[in-house]
Design a protein around this motif. Structure first.
Motif, PDB file in Angstrom:
ATOM      1  N   UNK A 376       0.842  -1.193   0.000  1.00  0.00           N
ATOM      2  CA  UNK A 376       0.000   0.000   0.000  1.00  0.00           C
ATOM      3  C   UNK A 376       0.878   1.244   0.000  1.00  0.00           C
ATOM      4  N   UNK A 377       0.512   2.186  -0.842  1.00  0.00           N
ATOM      5  CA  UNK A 377       1.214   3.466  -0.926  1.00  0.00           C
ATOM      6  C   UNK A 377       0.284   4.579  -0.442  1.00  0.00           C
ATOM      7  N   UNK A 378       0.732   5.296   0.572  1.00  0.00           N
ATOM      8  CA  UNK A 378      -0.039   6.429   1.087  1.00  0.00           C
ATOM      9  C   UNK A 378       0.490   7.727   0.468  1.00  0.00           C
ATOM     10  N   UNK A 379      -0.438   8.628   0.195  1.00  0.00           N
ATOM     11  CA  UNK A 379      -0.047   9.945  -0.296  1.00  0.00           C
ATOM     12  C   UNK A 379      -0.985  11.000   0.257  1.00  0.00           C
ATOM     13  N   UNK A 393       1.498  11.575  -9.136  1.00  0.00           N
ATOM     14  CA  UNK A 393       2.823  10.978  -8.918  1.00  0.00           C
ATOM     15  C   UNK A 393       2.663   9.578  -8.335  1.00  0.00           C
ATOM     16  N   UNK A 394       1.726   9.419  -7.410  1.00  0.00           N
ATOM     17  CA  UNK A 394       1.475   8.091  -6.822  1.00  0.00           C
ATOM     18  C   UNK A 394       1.044   7.101  -7.898  1.00  0.00           C
ATOM     19  N   UNK A 395       0.214   7.548  -8.813  1.00  0.00           N
ATOM     20  CA  UNK A 395      -0.249   6.662  -9.889  1.00  0.00           C
ATOM     21  C   UNK A 395       0.885   6.305 -10.843  1.00  0.00           C
ATOM     22  N   UNK A 396       1.815   7.241 -11.072  1.00  0.00           N
ATOM     23  CA  UNK A 396       2.976   6.941 -11.905  1.00  0.00           C
ATOM     24  C   UNK A 396       3.830   5.853 -11.264  1.00  0.00           C
ATOM     25  N   UNK A 397       4.046   5.979  -9.959  1.00  0.00           N
ATOM     26  CA  UNK A 397       4.817   4.962  -9.232  1.00  0.00           C
ATOM     27  C   UNK A 397       4.076   3.633  -9.241  1.00  0.00           C
ATOM     28  N   UNK A 398       2.781   3.679  -9.046  1.00  0.00           N
ATOM     29  CA  UNK A 398       1.968   2.463  -9.095  1.00  0.00           C
ATOM     30  C   UNK A 398       2.133   1.757 -10.441  1.00  0.00           C
ATOM     31  N   UNK A 399       2.163   2.537 -11.519  1.00  0.00           N
ATOM     32  CA  UNK A 399       2.269   1.973 -12.865  1.00  0.00           C
ATOM     33  C   UNK A 399       3.619   1.301 -13.094  1.00  0.00           C
ATOM     34  N   UNK A 401       5.874   0.328 -10.852  1.00  0.00           N
ATOM     35  CA  UNK A 401       6.069  -0.790  -9.927  1.00  0.00           C
ATOM     36  C   UNK A 401       5.318  -2.026 -10.422  1.00  0.00           C
ATOM     37  N   UNK A 402       4.149  -1.804 -11.026  1.00  0.00           N
ATOM     38  CA  UNK A 402       3.385  -2.928 -11.548  1.00  0.00           C
ATOM     39  C   UNK A 402       4.133  -3.699 -12.619  1.00  0.00           C
ATOM     40  N   UNK A 403       5.031  -3.008 -13.326  1.00  0.00           N
ATOM     41  CA  UNK A 403       5.798  -3.661 -14.389  1.00  0.00           C
ATOM     42  C   UNK A 403       6.861  -4.614 -13.863  1.00  0.00           C
ATOM     43  N   UNK A 404       7.165  -4.521 -12.560  1.00  0.00           N
ATOM     44  CA  UNK A 404       8.118  -5.478 -11.971  1.00  0.00           C
ATOM     45  C   UNK A 404       7.413  -6.407 -10.980  1.00  0.00           C
ATOM     46  N   UNK A 405       6.082  -6.427 -11.045  1.00  0.00           N
ATOM     47  CA  UNK A 405       5.309  -7.369 -10.225  1.00  0.00           C
ATOM     48  C   UNK A 405       4.905  -6.837  -8.858  1.00  0.00           C
ATOM     49  N   UNK A 406       5.157  -5.563  -8.581  1.00  0.00           N
ATOM     50  CA  UNK A 406       4.772  -4.988  -7.284  1.00  0.00           C
ATOM     51  C   UNK A 406       3.412  -4.297  -7.452  1.00  0.00           C
ATOM     52  N   UNK A 407       2.394  -4.914  -6.846  1.00  0.00           N
ATOM     53  CA  UNK A 407       1.036  -4.394  -6.962  1.00  0.00           C
ATOM     54  C   UNK A 407       0.799  -3.381  -5.849  1.00  0.00           C
ATOM     55  N   UNK A 408       0.391  -2.183  -6.233  1.00  0.00           N
ATOM     56  CA  UNK A 408       0.286  -1.071  -5.284  1.00  0.00           C
ATOM     57  C   UNK A 408      -1.154  -0.591  -5.164  1.00  0.00           C
ATOM     58  N   UNK A 409      -1.635  -0.556  -3.929  1.00  0.00           N
ATOM     59  CA  UNK A 409      -2.927   0.070  -3.623  1.00  0.00           C
ATOM     60  C   UNK A 409      -2.657   1.463  -3.066  1.00  0.00           C
ATOM     61  N   UNK A 410      -3.292   2.492  -3.630  1.00  0.00           N
ATOM     62  CA  UNK A 410      -3.049   3.872  -3.215  1.00  0.00           C
ATOM     63  C   UNK A 410      -4.106   4.321  -2.219  1.00  0.00           C
ATOM     64  N   UNK A 411      -3.660   4.889  -1.116  1.00  0.00           N
ATOM     65  CA  UNK A 411      -4.552   5.476  -0.113  1.00  0.00           C
ATOM     66  C   UNK A 411      -4.212   6.959   0.006  1.00  0.00           C
ATOM     67  N   UNK A 412      -5.229   7.799  -0.129  1.00  0.00           N
ATOM     68  CA  UNK A 412      -5.033   9.248  -0.070  1.00  0.00           C
ATOM     69  C   UNK A 412      -5.581   9.789   1.242  1.00  0.00           C
ATOM     70  N   UNK A 413      -4.775  10.625   1.904  1.00  0.00           N
ATOM     71  CA  UNK A 413      -5.144  11.140   3.224  1.00  0.00           C
ATOM     72  C   UNK A 413      -5.055  12.669   3.212  1.00  0.00           C
ATOM     73  N   UNK A 414      -6.025  13.332   3.840  1.00  0.00           N
ATOM     74  CA  UNK A 414      -5.995  14.787   3.966  1.00  0.00           C
ATOM     75  C   UNK A 414      -4.761  15.223   4.746  1.00  0.00           C
ATOM     76  N   UNK A 415      -4.202  16.360   4.327  1.00  0.00           N
ATOM     77  CA  UNK A 415      -2.951  16.853   4.910  1.00  0.00           C
ATOM     78  C   UNK A 415      -3.040  17.026   6.417  1.00  0.00           C
ATOM     79  N   UNK A 416      -4.190  17.471   6.920  1.00  0.00           N
ATOM     80  CA  UNK A 416      -4.335  17.772   8.339  1.00  0.00           C
ATOM     81  C   UNK A 416      -4.084  16.567   9.230  1.00  0.00           C
TER      82      UNK A 416
END
Length: 535
Positions: A376-379, A393-399, A401-416
């Motif tokens: 899981x990738x938090x941003x 940027x998170x989606x670019x990294x997700x893409x 990483x997927x090409x080397x077999x690393x499956x990434x779920x993105x979680x977005x959190x408010x700055x506060x």
């Protein structure tokens, strides 16, 4: 006849009053220069987390608190420099082999609640921070001074008032960045009376310093309003009567608000919008001197990120140039080290990890993950100066990483709440960044990656005893050449251990109305607004 003349006279009076009101109103709905004074509205991407400067680590909080509070010493903002100049302290002497600092304080200064600023107030604030271990409330303090009271790494032995206008710091060892650290926003001096009065609510319902502006109101996720401190110790300042910080999360919406006159200045300009702004004679573009790094961090205490080979492989699976082209419009430099090239001791000899998916996949296999893994990738949800489009940027990294077999779920959190979540741990992978506070390499390497900073700004929970010894030695040196050699060693260790993927060094852009004068962006990411005026 008299009634007719009376009506005509009243009509003339009303017309004259309306004309005078029109002349004084200034123009736009965003700012005013009316009889009530001048107002500037600053648009930003996220809200403040607290108005107690010692209790926060984020720039959106410091942007506000820097205008309410003063520090003992300051940076030379007029020259966009991190050179130290007097502030609440008018002078200082360094004795005892660099272990004793004696500050003479400015006389006659009052806190905004009318109480006296003096040496006892300084001692009170430092005692409060040094004894904050139980609450963990003052995260910046241990990451700059080596711990809390009772911790072996704490560089401050004691702080005493030798008289009402003299305060003495005794250190356990020399500390090269000590003065620059004191100038940082989190070490601004609060009113002891206000802290005692408001208790746990200090920083939410009240914030009392000696600064140019007085805290008036806070509408969460909307506006913070400050008003002129009429008793400010700097004669003739501030030049504004009201300063408003307005939250508009989306960069494009914020720019539209500026063009429509709803705000007067903003940060977080989309890099793709900059060229179009330069031809608008109603606006002016500002460039913040670059002193930042954006990075992808790994929690090295969690599998599989406890394996350096995995972290090295992922360094080779990030397309930094693609990210710069797509989301920075070329206004950034690919990062190699965890500190920017503008700082003392930056190591140009380190060869960056190449963007090489074949080599990355092979290294993953060597680490025991031939088929990759899921994580899981938090941003953050809100744009930052160093990261104008965090979700993309998170989606670019997700893409990639997927090409080397690393499956990434993105979680977005408010700055506060994002920083609080990172500090508590349990997040395997995250996007973050840092704008330097004081222009010293210690503020990047020690503050962000030393074991003393775990629980504050070291979100990767990375600990390396060899690195720690080098960084403490670098702090204790006053010779720049010796410090450079030590910081070069530190960067080699960090490159090999790879607790981060350093992404970019960004060139942040701000824009404001052409009627604004006196504004100079600071490399630290925040600056006082005392000298700003708007027509």
């Amino acid at each position: 006849m008299r009634k007719k003349y009376l009506v005509l006279t009243l009509t003339l009076i009303v017309a004259l009053a309306m004309a005078l009101t029109g002349c004084a109103s200034g123009g736009s709905s965003g700012s005013s220069s009316s009889a009530a004074g001048k107002t500037l509205i600053f648009g930003r991407g996220a809200d403040t987390t607290s108005l107690d400067p010692a209790a926060v680590t984020d720039g959106e909080s410091f942007r506000v608190t820097q205008n309410v509070f003063d520090t003992l010493v300051s940076y030379d903002y007029s020259k966009q420099s991190t050179n130290v100049i007097p502030s609440l302290a008018t002078s200082w002497t360094i004795t005892n082999g660099g272990k004793t600092y004696t500050f003479k304080l400015r006389k006659g200064v009052k806190f905004q609640d009318g109480t006296d600023f003096n040496a006892q107030a300084v001692v009170f604030n430092f005692d409060r921070w040094m004894n904050g271990k139980a609450s963990g409330q003052f995260a910046y303090f241990p990451s700059m001074f080596g711990g809390y009271k009772g911790d072996p790494g704490l560089v401050i032995q004691n702080v005493t008032a030798s008289d009402a206008n003299t305060v003495v710091f005794d250190l356990t060892r020399p500390s090269a960045p000590f003065l620059k650290n004191l100038a940082m926003s989190p070490f601004a001096i609060s009113s002891p009376a206000a802290i005692k009065k408001y208790g746990k609510n200090y920083g939410t319902t009240a914030a009392v310093g000696t600064g140019a502006y007085v805290f008036k109101s806070w509408k969460r996720n909307d506006t913070i309003t400050l008003t002129k401190n009429k008793s400010y110790w700097k004669s003739g300042f501030p030049k504004l009567d009201t300063l408003v910080f307005k939250v508009i999360p989306d960069n494009s919406a914020r720019l539209n608000a500026l063009k429509n006159g709803e705000i007067d200045m903003m940060d977080g300009v989309n890099p793709s919008d900059v060229s179009g702004l330069k031809g608008n004679n109603q606006l002016q573009v500002y460039y913040r001197p670059p002193m930042n790094v954006a990075y992808l961090g790994f929690n090295v205490t969690m599998k599989p990120f406890d394996n350096p080979k995995v972290r090295q492989a992922l360094n080779m699976a990030v397309d930094k140039q693609g990210i710069i082209k797509a989301f920075y419009n070329g206004q950034a430099q690919a990062a190699t080290n965890p500190m920017p090239p503008s700082l003392l001791g930056y190591d140009n000899s380190i060869t960056p990890y190449p963007y090489d998916l074949t080599a990355a996949k092979k290294l993953l296999a060597d680490a025991g993950y031939p088929n990759g893994f899921s994580t899981t990738l938090y941003t953050m949800a809100n744009p930052r100066d160093y990261m104008p489009e965090p979700q993309n940027v998170a989606q670019s990294i997700q893409s990639t990483f997927g090409k080397i077999g690393v499956k990434v779920n993105i979680v977005t959190v408010e700055w506060s709440s994002y920083i609080d979540k990172l500090m508590k741990g349990g997040i395997p992978m995250y996007i973050m960044g840092w704008t330097g506070d004081n222009g010293d390499p210690d503020n990047f390497l020690y503050t962000l990656l030393d074991k003393d900073s775990i629980g504050s700004n070291n979100f990767s929970f990375y600990s390396n005893d060899q690195l720690h010894n080098i960084l403490i030695s670098a702090q204790s040196q006053t010779n720049d050449a010796q410090r450079v050699a030590l910081y070069n060693q530190a960067q080699v260790i960090l490159h090999n251990d790879a607790p981060w993927v350093p992404l970019v060094y960004a060139k942040p852009v701000l824009v404001g109305k052409s009627t604004i004068t006196g504004y100079k962006p600071s490399p630290t990411g925040t600056e006082p607004f005392e000298n700003i005026s708007i027509k």
